[in-house]
Design a protein around this motif. Structure first.
Motif, PDB file in Angstrom:
ATOM      1  N   VAL A   1       8.150   4.759  -6.201  1.00 28.30           N
ATOM      2  CA  VAL A   1       7.926   4.213  -4.855  1.00 28.30           C
ATOM      3  C   VAL A   1       7.834   2.689  -4.910  1.00 28.30           C
ATOM      4  O   VAL A   1       8.448   1.993  -4.111  1.00 28.30           O
ATOM      5  CB  VAL A   1       6.645   4.813  -4.233  1.00 28.30           C
ATOM      6  CG1 VAL A   1       6.226   4.060  -2.982  1.00 28.30           C
ATOM      7  CG2 VAL A   1       6.854   6.277  -3.920  1.00 28.30           C
ATOM      8  N   CYS A   2       7.080   2.162  -5.868  1.00 27.61           N
ATOM      9  CA  CYS A   2       6.894   0.711  -5.970  1.00 27.61           C
ATOM     10  C   CYS A   2       8.204  -0.001  -6.339  1.00 27.61           C
ATOM     11  O   CYS A   2       8.533  -1.027  -5.762  1.00 27.61           O
ATOM     12  CB  CYS A   2       5.823   0.406  -7.003  1.00 27.61           C
ATOM     13  SG  CYS A   2       5.305  -1.329  -7.033  1.00 27.61           S
ATOM     14  N   ASP A   3       8.966   0.576  -7.270  1.00 32.58           N
ATOM     15  CA  ASP A   3      10.213  -0.065  -7.715  1.00 32.58           C
ATOM     16  C   ASP A   3      11.336   0.095  -6.694  1.00 32.58           C
ATOM     17  O   ASP A   3      12.049  -0.857  -6.397  1.00 32.58           O
ATOM     18  CB  ASP A   3      10.679   0.529  -9.048  1.00 32.58           C
ATOM     19  CG  ASP A   3       9.775   0.129 -10.193  1.00 32.58           C
ATOM     20  OD1 ASP A   3       8.867  -0.695  -9.994  1.00 32.58           O
ATOM     21  OD2 ASP A   3       9.977   0.671 -11.296  1.00 32.58           O
ATOM     22  N   ASN A   4      11.525   1.305  -6.172  1.00 30.85           N
ATOM     23  CA  ASN A   4      12.699   1.603  -5.354  1.00 30.85           C
ATOM     24  C   ASN A   4      12.488   1.446  -3.856  1.00 30.85           C
ATOM     25  O   ASN A   4      13.387   0.999  -3.165  1.00 30.85           O
ATOM     26  CB  ASN A   4      13.202   3.020  -5.661  1.00 30.85           C
ATOM     27  CG  ASN A   4      13.639   3.141  -7.100  1.00 30.85           C
ATOM     28  OD1 ASN A   4      14.562   2.465  -7.521  1.00 30.85           O
ATOM     29  ND2 ASN A   4      12.936   3.957  -7.863  1.00 30.85           N
ATOM     30  N   MET A   5      11.357   1.833  -3.353  1.00 28.81           N
ATOM     31  CA  MET A   5      11.118   1.719  -1.910  1.00 28.81           C
ATOM     32  C   MET A   5      10.576   0.336  -1.546  1.00 28.81           C
ATOM     33  O   MET A   5      11.062  -0.302  -0.619  1.00 28.81           O
ATOM     34  CB  MET A   5      10.156   2.806  -1.437  1.00 28.81           C
ATOM     35  CG  MET A   5      10.747   4.206  -1.500  1.00 28.81           C
ATOM     36  SD  MET A   5       9.572   5.480  -1.016  1.00 28.81           S
ATOM     37  CE  MET A   5       9.402   5.152   0.731  1.00 28.81           C
TER      38      MET A   5
ATOM     39  N   LYS B   1      10.304  -2.321  -3.690  1.00 24.48           N
ATOM     40  CA  LYS B   1      10.951  -3.389  -4.480  1.00 24.48           C
ATOM     41  C   LYS B   1       9.940  -4.394  -5.017  1.00 24.48           C
ATOM     42  O   LYS B   1      10.219  -5.582  -5.112  1.00 24.48           O
ATOM     43  CB  LYS B   1      12.014  -4.132  -3.644  1.00 24.48           C
ATOM     44  CG  LYS B   1      13.016  -3.245  -2.965  1.00 24.48           C
ATOM     45  CD  LYS B   1      13.987  -2.660  -3.927  1.00 24.48           C
ATOM     46  CE  LYS B   1      15.080  -1.894  -3.187  1.00 24.48           C
ATOM     47  NZ  LYS B   1      15.782  -0.966  -3.997  1.00 24.48           N
ATOM     48  N   ASN B   2       8.739  -3.907  -5.386  1.00 23.29           N
ATOM     49  CA  ASN B   2       7.696  -4.791  -5.883  1.00 23.29           C
ATOM     50  C   ASN B   2       7.592  -4.812  -7.402  1.00 23.29           C
ATOM     51  O   ASN B   2       7.176  -5.804  -7.975  1.00 23.29           O
ATOM     52  CB  ASN B   2       6.335  -4.391  -5.304  1.00 23.29           C
ATOM     53  CG  ASN B   2       6.248  -4.659  -3.827  1.00 23.29           C
ATOM     54  OD1 ASN B   2       6.966  -5.489  -3.298  1.00 23.29           O
ATOM     55  ND2 ASN B   2       5.389  -3.936  -3.144  1.00 23.29           N
ATOM     56  N   ASN B   3       7.902  -3.700  -8.057  1.00 24.17           N
ATOM     57  CA  ASN B   3       7.799  -3.579  -9.519  1.00 24.17           C
ATOM     58  C   ASN B   3       6.401  -3.945 -10.027  1.00 24.17           C
ATOM     59  O   ASN B   3       6.256  -4.648 -11.024  1.00 24.17           O
ATOM     60  CB  ASN B   3       8.857  -4.436 -10.210  1.00 24.17           C
ATOM     61  CG  ASN B   3      10.260  -4.057  -9.807  1.00 24.17           C
ATOM     62  OD1 ASN B   3      10.607  -2.879  -9.809  1.00 24.17           O
ATOM     63  ND2 ASN B   3      11.056  -5.033  -9.413  1.00 24.17           N
ATOM     64  N   ALA B   4       5.382  -3.470  -9.317  1.00 22.59           N
ATOM     65  CA  ALA B   4       4.004  -3.801  -9.685  1.00 22.59           C
ATOM     66  C   ALA B   4       3.340  -2.719 -10.525  1.00 22.59           C
ATOM     67  O   ALA B   4       2.257  -2.939 -11.040  1.00 22.59           O
ATOM     68  CB  ALA B   4       3.180  -4.039  -8.425  1.00 22.59           C
TER      69      ALA B   4
ATOM     70  N   LYS C   1       0.796  -1.232   0.000  1.00 23.83           N
ATOM     71  CA  LYS C   1       0.000   0.000   0.000  1.00 23.83           C
ATOM     72  C   LYS C   1       0.829   1.283   0.000  1.00 23.83           C
ATOM     73  O   LYS C   1       0.300   2.364   0.260  1.00 23.83           O
ATOM     74  CB  LYS C   1      -0.972   0.035   1.178  1.00 23.83           C
ATOM     75  CG  LYS C   1      -1.908  -1.145   1.240  1.00 23.83           C
ATOM     76  CD  LYS C   1      -2.797  -1.085   2.445  1.00 23.83           C
ATOM     77  CE  LYS C   1      -3.596  -2.357   2.598  1.00 23.83           C
ATOM     78  NZ  LYS C   1      -4.388  -2.392   3.805  1.00 23.83           N
ATOM     79  N   LEU C   2       2.145   1.231  -0.241  1.00 25.37           N
ATOM     80  CA  LEU C   2       2.965   2.446  -0.237  1.00 25.37           C
ATOM     81  C   LEU C   2       2.543   3.429  -1.324  1.00 25.37           C
ATOM     82  O   LEU C   2       2.554   4.634  -1.113  1.00 25.37           O
ATOM     83  CB  LEU C   2       4.447   2.098  -0.403  1.00 25.37           C
ATOM     84  CG  LEU C   2       5.166   1.612   0.840  1.00 25.37           C
ATOM     85  CD1 LEU C   2       6.613   1.255   0.515  1.00 25.37           C
ATOM     86  CD2 LEU C   2       5.126   2.654   1.936  1.00 25.37           C
ATOM     87  N   CYS C   3       2.161   2.933  -2.486  1.00 27.24           N
ATOM     88  CA  CYS C   3       1.784   3.830  -3.579  1.00 27.24           C
ATOM     89  C   CYS C   3       0.588   4.691  -3.197  1.00 27.24           C
ATOM     90  O   CYS C   3       0.502   5.847  -3.605  1.00 27.24           O
ATOM     91  CB  CYS C   3       1.499   3.046  -4.848  1.00 27.24           C
ATOM     92  SG  CYS C   3       0.207   1.789  -4.677  1.00 27.24           S
ATOM     93  N   THR C   4      -0.333   4.152  -2.410  1.00 24.55           N
ATOM     94  CA  THR C   4      -1.509   4.927  -2.014  1.00 24.55           C
ATOM     95  C   THR C   4      -1.119   6.074  -1.081  1.00 24.55           C
ATOM     96  O   THR C   4      -1.795   7.090  -1.034  1.00 24.55           O
ATOM     97  CB  THR C   4      -2.556   4.047  -1.312  1.00 24.55           C
ATOM     98  OG1 THR C   4      -1.999   3.522  -0.112  1.00 24.55           O
ATOM     99  CG2 THR C   4      -2.998   2.902  -2.196  1.00 24.55           C
ATOM    100  N   GLN C   5      -0.019   5.912  -0.366  1.00 20.11           N
ATOM    101  CA  GLN C   5       0.429   6.943   0.570  1.00 20.11           C
ATOM    102  C   GLN C   5       1.269   8.020  -0.101  1.00 20.11           C
ATOM    103  O   GLN C   5       1.309   9.154   0.361  1.00 20.11           O
ATOM    104  CB  GLN C   5       1.228   6.301   1.694  1.00 20.11           C
ATOM    105  CG  GLN C   5       0.424   5.317   2.504  1.00 20.11           C
ATOM    106  CD  GLN C   5       1.297   4.523   3.456  1.00 20.11           C
ATOM    107  OE1 GLN C   5       2.395   4.929   3.784  1.00 20.11           O
ATOM    108  NE2 GLN C   5       0.796   3.380   3.885  1.00 20.11           N
ATOM    109  N   TYR C   6       1.971   7.685  -1.186  1.00 19.60           N
ATOM    110  CA  TYR C   6       2.900   8.625  -1.806  1.00 19.60           C
ATOM    111  C   TYR C   6       2.350   9.304  -3.056  1.00 19.60           C
ATOM    112  O   TYR C   6       2.976  10.210  -3.582  1.00 19.60           O
ATOM    113  CB  TYR C   6       4.216   7.932  -2.141  1.00 19.60           C
ATOM    114  CG  TYR C   6       5.078   7.741  -0.925  1.00 19.60           C
ATOM    115  CD1 TYR C   6       5.982   8.725  -0.533  1.00 19.60           C
ATOM    116  CD2 TYR C   6       4.981   6.596  -0.150  1.00 19.60           C
ATOM    117  CE1 TYR C   6       6.765   8.557   0.591  1.00 19.60           C
ATOM    118  CE2 TYR C   6       5.756   6.414   0.974  1.00 19.60           C
ATOM    119  CZ  TYR C   6       6.653   7.399   1.340  1.00 19.60           C
ATOM    120  OH  TYR C   6       7.418   7.231   2.455  1.00 19.60           O
TER     121      TYR C   6
END
Length: 107
Positions: free
Chosen positions: A63-67, A69-72, A18-23
């Motif tokens: 955020v997804c790739d670097n923080m 590490k999901n690459n989604a 859920k990091l993308c929803t926060q950033y």
């Protein structure tokens, strides 16, 4: 034509960070549904994008790739989206940030 974020439900539902929803800098653009992906047997839900609000900044990709590490998440042309949620199809509960994806637009 312009680029919008596209979230892989398979990868996102497996990680559920859920990091993308926060950033995301645009409010109510990347949302999370507990029910997305459960029809495919995933334990967790998935994030999804209200494409009519996405400005194409790609901060969610970073955020997804670097923080996380999901690459989604990847940026794709809006006419190539396999599935999209429009703001008109999202119902917001009163005094809540919870959104419900009523009927995704598939095209």
């Amino acid at each position: 034509m312009y680029l919008v974020a596209d979230i892989s439900v398979e990868i996102c539902a497996a990680k559920s960070c859920k990091l993308c929803t926060q950033y995301c800098p645009e409010a109510n653009t990347i949302l999370y549904s507990d029910e997305m992906g459960k029809d495919k047997g995933f334990k967790y839900g998935s994030a999804y994008v209200a494409v009519d609000r996405c400005k194409g900044c790609a901060q969610c990709v970073w955020v997804c790739d670097n923080m996380a590490k999901n690459n989604a998440i990847k940026m794709i042309m809006i006419d190539q989206l396999p599935m999209a949620a429009l703001t008109d199809n999202i119902t917001y509960g009163e005094k809540s940030t919870t959104a419900t994806l009523v009927s995704p637009v598939v095209g």
